[in-house]
Design an enzyme around this catalytic site. Structure first.
Site, PDB file in Angstrom:
ATOM      1  CB  CYS A 259      96.130  63.179   9.359  1.00  0.00           C
ATOM      2  SG  CYS A 259      97.164  64.413  10.182  1.00  0.00           S
TER       3      CYS A 259
ATOM      4  CG  HIS B 153      97.647  57.174  10.524  1.00  0.00           C
ATOM      5  ND1 HIS B 153      97.413  58.098   9.518  1.00  0.00           N
ATOM      6  CD2 HIS B 153      97.861  57.901  11.658  1.00  0.00           C
ATOM      7  CE1 HIS B 153      97.486  59.313  10.018  1.00  0.00           C
ATOM      8  NE2 HIS B 153      97.757  59.226  11.313  1.00  0.00           N
TER       9      HIS B 153
ATOM     10  CD  GLU C  28      97.619  52.101  11.719  1.00  0.00           C
ATOM     11  OE1 GLU C  28      97.100  51.959  10.597  1.00  0.00           O
ATOM     12  OE2 GLU C  28      98.584  52.875  11.934  1.00  0.00           O
TER      13      GLU C  28
ATOM     14  CE  LYS D 212     100.999  59.203   7.639  1.00  0.00           C
ATOM     15  NZ  LYS D 212     100.081  58.092   7.297  1.00  0.00           N
TER      16      LYS D 212
ATOM     17  CG  HIS E 238     101.729  62.645   8.827  1.00  0.00           C
ATOM     18  ND1 HIS E 238     100.740  62.495   7.875  1.00  0.00           N
ATOM     19  CD2 HIS E 238     101.078  62.632  10.034  1.00  0.00           C
ATOM     20  CE1 HIS E 238      99.563  62.406   8.462  1.00  0.00           C
ATOM     21  NE2 HIS E 238      99.742  62.484   9.772  1.00  0.00           N
TER      22      HIS E 238
ATOM     23  CG  PHE F 115      95.518  66.098  15.536  1.00  0.00           C
ATOM     24  CD1 PHE F 115      96.079  64.884  15.864  1.00  0.00           C
ATOM     25  CD2 PHE F 115      96.329  67.227  15.596  1.00  0.00           C
ATOM     26  CE1 PHE F 115      97.400  64.773  16.241  1.00  0.00           C
ATOM     27  CE2 PHE F 115      97.660  67.143  15.973  1.00  0.00           C
ATOM     28  CZ  PHE F 115      98.203  65.912  16.293  1.00  0.00           C
TER      29      PHE F 115
END
Length: 417
Positions: free
Chosen positions: A165, A305, A316, A337, A342, A403
């Site tokens: 991502c 994010h 975060e 998002k 996403h 990831f």
């Protein structure tokens, strides 16, 4: 060594809330949700039955029928978004040497639908190998960059970036550094993803990463909300034309913003979970701020994010508080998002576009669908809840995490001569 300044001279977007950069931005500031029930396949046996699909997409004005058959959807999105940005920047008629124009394009998983369909066909054909000759060229991640380069004859550096991502933010940072060093005058930079299909939805359901709020798809992506239960799958593409300031000024190009810094780090912790103390997230923001040669007090807006997962959102925010201290309460923070879902490998580029437009227009897009405060998240932080807010935005930072523990951040500045 004196490094080139790098600016944004063109923008293109194909998103769940608009099939152009203008439509996308207008929908962001209006707080439009792109989520709805999936139309691309039968979701009867799937835990999640909704996603943020691209709507009314038609590439027939750009590609003919034969070409369309040879392009996976993720490449079609790439062609459409890059075409808009290239036209917007006016680089085709600029006289720039095409050996000095590069393409750096990203995707998290590339032609996953092509892979899915060919494997199903193979299995249904009693495992007799009758694969399409277009199988591999449609599937591989780098092919979108190749298509853009071939279509326009761009002969500079041409490659793909894959870091889950964080992919398209990594692509932006690569482009920034090549341009700084004078290795190109212009780079077509972006990312695309077409992951609303059985394999992707089923796979992320198995990871328990997706929201299962099937009773209210439009409100399922709810970053920082107490009842968030996972991210909503999105799809689409974004493109920025990044150019050295000297090149842009020589040809009198319009300039949206300046790209001044990029940060990179690794969590070195877990394949799918962020570091519990947000160490990688802290490191990447600090690295970006140092690279931009500014102070934490200069940042006005952070596009987080913010995927709407129970674990990731809070970590975060803790990282932001540790990096910015009391300054965190002076920032606007939002997760777009909440509207787009996403987009995996394309998330970073469309969120970078949101930052560029925010700097350009002095408007912060909102975080929608926030209904209940999470007691573990500081209520004094300004998450730009529900409605866009006007404020002067001189510096905007965008975070993306992937990831594998990949972290990437970029910083855009209001352009000044």
């Amino acid at each position: 060594m004196l490094l080139n300044r790098v600016v944004v001279t063109g923008i293109g977007a194909i998103t769940p809330i608009g099939n152009s950069a203008k439509e996308y931005w207008d929908s962001l500031i209006q707080g439009v949700s792109g989520a709805d029930f999936i139309t691309k396949f039968d979701t009867t046996h799937f835990k999640t039955k909704f996603a943020c699909e691209v709507k009314d997409f038609d590439i027939s004005s750009i590609l003919d029928k034969k070409e369309i058959k040879r392009f996976d959807l993720f490449s079609q999105y790439a062609i459409a978004a890059s075409e808009e940005a290239i036209i917007d920047a006016g680089i085709l008629s600029s006289g720039i040497d095409k050996k000095r124009i590069g393409v750096i394009w990203s995707s998290g998983i590339g032609g996953v639908e092509t892979f899915q369909d060919e494997v199903i066909k193979y299995a249904n054909n009693e495992r007799v190998p009758k694969f399409s000759p277009f199988f591999v060229p449609r599937m591989i991640v780098d092919i979108a960059a190749g298509h853009i380069s071939i279509r326009h004859g761009f002969r500079g550096m041409n490659f793909s970036v894959v870091s889950a991502c964080a992919s398209s933010t990594n692509a932006i940072i690569d482009a920034l550094n090549y341009l700084r060093l004078g290795r190109a005058d212009v780079i077509v930079c972006g990312g695309s993803e077409a992951s609303v299909n059985e394999v992707s939805i089923g796979g992320f359901n198995a990871l328990r990463a997706l929201s299962e709020r099937n009773d209210s798809p439009q409100t399922a992506s709810r970053p920082y909300d107490k009842d968030r239960d996972g991210f909503v799958m999105g799809e689409g593409a974004g493109c920025l034309i990044l150019e050295t300031l000297d090149s842009a000024q020589r040809r009198g190009a319009k300039i949206y913003a300046e790209l001044i810094g990029g940060g990179l780090s690794a969590d070195a912790y877990h394949l799918t979970a962020p570091h519990p103390d947000g160490e990688g997230a802290q490191d990447v923001m600090i690295d970006a701020i140092r690279d931009a040669n500014i102070e934490v007090t200069d940042i006005d807006y952070i596009n987080t994010h913010g995927t709407s997962t129970p674990l990731g959102d809070g970590i975060e925010i803790k990282a932001i508080e540790k990096v910015f201290g009391e300054q965190a309460h002076q920032l606007n923070i939002s997760s777009t998002k909440s509207m787009t879902g996403h987009l995996l490998g394309a998330a970073g580029i469309i969120e970078a576009i949101a930052c560029v437009m925010s700097v350009n227009h002095d408007i912060i897009p909102p975080t929608i669908n926030h209904e209940q405060r999470d007691e573990n998240i500081d209520p004094l932080l300004n998450f730009t809840i529900q409605n866009a807010q006007k404020r002067t935005v001189n510096y905007a930072l965008s975070n993306t995490f992937g990831f594998g523990g990949h972290n990437a951040s970029v910083i855009f500045k209001k352009f000044q001569q």
